[in-house]
Enzyme design. Sequence first.
Site, PDB file in Angstrom:
ATOM      1  N   ASP A 139     -15.657  -2.238  25.650  1.00 14.49           N
ATOM      2  CA  ASP A 139     -16.700  -2.648  26.866  1.00 14.49           C
ATOM      3  C   ASP A 139     -17.917  -3.393  26.139  1.00 14.49           C
ATOM      4  OD1 ASP A 139     -15.035  -1.236  28.482  1.00 14.49           O
ATOM      5  OD2 ASP A 139     -16.185   0.584  28.589  1.00 14.49           O
ATOM      6  N   HIS A 193      -8.883   2.539  25.345  1.00  9.88           N
ATOM      7  CA  HIS A 193      -9.889   2.962  24.642  1.00  9.88           C
ATOM      8  C   HIS A 193      -9.422   4.165  23.796  1.00  9.88           C
ATOM      9  CE1 HIS A 193     -13.593   0.947  26.163  1.00  9.88           C
ATOM     10  NE2 HIS A 193     -13.104   0.648  27.422  1.00  9.88           N
ATOM     11  N   HIS A 243     -14.846  -5.200  29.954  1.00  7.03           N
ATOM     12  CA  HIS A 243     -13.515  -4.569  29.531  1.00  7.03           C
ATOM     13  C   HIS A 243     -12.629  -5.571  28.807  1.00  7.03           C
ATOM     14  CE1 HIS A 243     -10.814  -1.192  28.756  1.00  7.03           C
ATOM     15  NE2 HIS A 243      -9.804  -2.056  28.860  1.00  7.03           N
ATOM     16  N   GLU A 276     -13.002  -5.621  35.758  1.00 12.82           N
ATOM     17  CA  GLU A 276     -14.276  -5.175  35.093  1.00 12.82           C
ATOM     18  C   GLU A 276     -14.499  -6.217  34.206  1.00 12.82           C
ATOM     19  OE1 GLU A 276     -13.558  -1.691  33.025  1.00 12.82           O
ATOM     20  OE2 GLU A 276     -13.739  -0.413  34.868  1.00 12.82           O
TER      21      GLU A 276
HETATM   22  C1  LIG Z   1     -15.074   3.450  32.423  1.00 11.98           C
HETATM   23  C2  LIG Z   1     -14.905   1.814  32.142  1.00 11.98           C
HETATM   24  N1  LIG Z   1     -16.086   1.490  31.338  1.00 11.98           N
HETATM   25  C3  LIG Z   1     -13.501   1.385  31.678  1.00 11.98           C
HETATM   26  O1  LIG Z   1     -13.331   1.434  30.102  1.00 11.98           O
HETATM   27  N2  LIG Z   1     -12.664   1.281  32.401  1.00 11.98           N
HETATM   28  C4  LIG Z   1     -11.204   1.073  31.866  1.00 11.98           C
HETATM   29  C5  LIG Z   1     -10.261   0.792  32.951  1.00 11.98           C
HETATM   30  C6  LIG Z   1     -10.519   2.216  31.247  1.00 11.98           C
HETATM   31  O2  LIG Z   1     -10.967   3.430  31.423  1.00 11.98           O
HETATM   32  O3  LIG Z   1      -9.778   1.897  30.319  1.00 11.98           O
HETATM   33 ZN   LIG Z   2     -13.360  -0.187  29.099  1.00  5.78          ZN
END
Ligand SMILES: C[C@@H](N)C(=O)N[C@H](C)C(=O)O
Ligand SMILES: [Zn+2]
Length: 225
Positions: free
Chosen positions: A145, A138, A205, A202
């Site tokens: 997401d 990100h 993601h 997740e």
């Molecule tokens: C915090 C969650 N939405 C997310 O994006 N998790 C992944 C592992 C990240 O932080 O890259």
């Molecule tokens: Zn994410």
Amino acid sequence: MIGLSKYGFILICITLLISCKSTEEFGYTKYDLKQNFLYEDISDTTFVVLQKYDANFLYDLKYATEDNFTKQKIYDCATCLLRKKAADYLIKANKAAKQQGYYIKIFDCYRPLDVQKKMWELVPNPDYVANPKNGSVHNRGCAVDITLTDKNKNDVDMGTSFDYFGIEASHNYTKLDSTIIKNRKTLKSIMQEANFSPLNSEWWHYNLNEGTKEKISNFKWNCEP
Ligand SMILES: C[C@@H](N)C(=O)N[C@H](C)C(=O)O
Ligand SMILES: [Zn+2]
């Protein structure tokens, strides 16, 4: 007569410019009126505002609200920024989703590194928040997401809410209704076909393949219209 045709020419130019701002779906090249560039001229790694770049996504940008795991509004406004190459592949995924009767709905896009640090302080578990030491995809503008909605724009059942940090959110968790498993698999195959990789822990993601090679960023976006 000459004067009239001059105005006519200007009018045609303005109309063309406005048309070009439309999305690819209508067959036009994307032109950003405010920044005065053709998107096709910019590099693959330039950050683009997805809402301006393509009008076919749905949004529920959770970190621009208090409805997220931090219980705080982290972003000043609901803007989705991505590197152009990630945006282009996500558009491809959304087109595939639409062909199957779905839309992609976006929860988060580019995330500044300082936000990642805040999240890590609250949840120092790499299954759910990437360690800011290495940075998240990100932070590189190459992860999203997301979920799917049906054609009436209602969320499909993915079994847990977004950012549910438990085993039930994992792609490996199978003690779920067959519809939920089917929905997760549909999203996964759409995204994999479009050059993204899932994160096992997740269901929401997705990282653009090779997105880890991009530079980490920590800028905040401008919220002025
Ligand atoms: C915090 C969650 N939405 C997310 O994006 N998790 C992944 C592992 C990240 O932080 O890259
Ligand atoms: Zn994410």
